[in-house]
Design a protein around this motif. Structure first.
Motif, PDB file in Angstrom:
ATOM      1  N   PHE A  70     -10.900  51.366  11.037  1.00 59.90           N
ATOM      2  CA  PHE A  70      -9.658  50.917  11.290  1.00 59.90           C
ATOM      3  C   PHE A  70      -9.364  48.930  10.773  1.00 59.90           C
ATOM      4  O   PHE A  70     -10.068  48.597  10.468  1.00 59.90           O
ATOM      5  CB  PHE A  70      -9.745  50.775  12.847  1.00 59.90           C
ATOM      6  N   ASP A  71      -8.068  48.777  10.582  1.00 55.76           N
ATOM      7  CA  ASP A  71      -7.586  48.200   9.840  1.00 55.76           C
ATOM      8  C   ASP A  71      -6.858  46.824  11.241  1.00 55.76           C
ATOM      9  O   ASP A  71      -7.135  47.812  11.878  1.00 55.76           O
ATOM     10  CB  ASP A  71      -6.254  48.003   9.413  1.00 55.76           C
ATOM     11  N   LEU A  72      -7.776  46.027  10.635  1.00 53.45           N
ATOM     12  CA  LEU A  72      -8.215  44.773  12.127  1.00 53.45           C
ATOM     13  C   LEU A  72      -6.710  44.719  12.811  1.00 53.45           C
ATOM     14  O   LEU A  72      -6.300  44.303  13.714  1.00 53.45           O
ATOM     15  CB  LEU A  72      -8.749  43.596  12.291  1.00 53.45           C
ATOM     16  N   ARG A  73      -6.135  44.384  11.425  1.00 56.84           N
ATOM     17  CA  ARG A  73      -4.983  43.250  11.923  1.00 56.84           C
ATOM     18  C   ARG A  73      -3.657  44.426  12.052  1.00 56.84           C
ATOM     19  O   ARG A  73      -2.999  44.125  13.270  1.00 56.84           O
ATOM     20  CB  ARG A  73      -4.248  43.134  10.545  1.00 56.84           C
ATOM     21  N   ALA A  76      -4.422  50.978  12.012  1.00 61.39           N
ATOM     22  CA  ALA A  76      -4.503  51.580  10.641  1.00 61.39           C
ATOM     23  C   ALA A  76      -5.577  52.623  10.900  1.00 61.39           C
ATOM     24  O   ALA A  76      -6.339  51.409  10.237  1.00 61.39           O
ATOM     25  CB  ALA A  76      -3.655  51.343   9.380  1.00 61.39           C
ATOM     26  N   PRO A  77      -5.255  53.672  10.661  1.00 59.70           N
ATOM     27  CA  PRO A  77      -6.770  53.898  10.529  1.00 59.70           C
ATOM     28  C   PRO A  77      -7.818  53.852   8.199  1.00 59.70           C
ATOM     29  O   PRO A  77      -6.877  53.927   7.822  1.00 59.70           O
ATOM     30  CB  PRO A  77      -6.725  55.722  10.700  1.00 59.70           C
ATOM     31  N   LEU A  78      -8.803  54.697   8.550  1.00 60.64           N
ATOM     32  CA  LEU A  78      -8.780  54.063   6.576  1.00 60.64           C
ATOM     33  C   LEU A  78     -10.250  55.059   7.078  1.00 60.64           C
ATOM     34  O   LEU A  78     -10.620  55.533   8.194  1.00 60.64           O
ATOM     35  CB  LEU A  78      -9.375  53.010   6.750  1.00 60.64           C
ATOM     36  N   PRO A  84      -4.703  56.374  14.615  1.00 61.31           N
ATOM     37  CA  PRO A  84      -4.512  54.220  14.678  1.00 61.31           C
ATOM     38  C   PRO A  84      -5.316  54.040  15.971  1.00 61.31           C
ATOM     39  O   PRO A  84      -5.254  55.016  17.623  1.00 61.31           O
ATOM     40  CB  PRO A  84      -3.772  54.247  14.308  1.00 61.31           C
ATOM     41  N   LEU A  85      -5.647  52.963  15.655  1.00 60.93           N
ATOM     42  CA  LEU A  85      -6.007  52.229  16.826  1.00 60.93           C
ATOM     43  C   LEU A  85      -4.904  51.466  17.740  1.00 60.93           C
ATOM     44  O   LEU A  85      -3.611  50.924  16.803  1.00 60.93           O
ATOM     45  CB  LEU A  85      -7.168  50.946  17.012  1.00 60.93           C
ATOM     46  N   GLN A  86      -4.197  51.594  18.590  1.00 61.61           N
ATOM     47  CA  GLN A  86      -3.301  50.672  19.818  1.00 61.61           C
ATOM     48  C   GLN A  86      -3.576  48.704  19.307  1.00 61.61           C
ATOM     49  O   GLN A  86      -4.627  48.862  19.323  1.00 61.61           O
ATOM     50  CB  GLN A  86      -3.424  50.584  20.848  1.00 61.61           C
TER      51      GLN A  86
END
Length: 108
Positions: A70-73, A76-78, A84-86
């Protein structure tokens, strides 16, 4: 909804991660990437693994159970991740980290 206290910055290991529980029971993961902090949901959306037990490189968070990333900012799923993460807005004030819990904030 409002800003909720999470922790003091020094409670999160340098370049590490730590899970916290907010008043009301919401579990938050705070990530220290050296000079920035990020906040997201604490459990992987795939199978509920504790993301605190994963790894990050300052921009990508990896769940070690099934290697979802996941994109930490943005959360978004990668790669192979399918959800995605909340991600939470995070601010620091008076030596304390706070996250915004509630409707999406409008910049300004």
């Amino acid at each position: 909804m409002a800003w909720k206290r999470v922790c003091r910055p020094e409670e999160v290991p340098s370049n590490g991660m730590k899970q916290f529980e907010l008043e009301g029971g919401t579990k938050i993961l705070v990530v220290n990437s050296g000079d920035e902090y990020f906040a997201c949901q604490a459990l992987c959306p795939h199978m509920g693994a504790r993301l605190e037990e994963g790894i990050h490189d300052g921009s990508v968070l990896t769940c070690l159970d099934h290697l979802w990333q996941f994109d930490l900012r943005t959360g978004a799923p990668l790669g192979d991740a399918e959800a995605p993460l909340q991600a939470y807005s995070l601010k620091q004030a008076d030596g304390v980290l706070f996250v915004w819990v509630g409707p999406e904030r409008v910049a300004g």
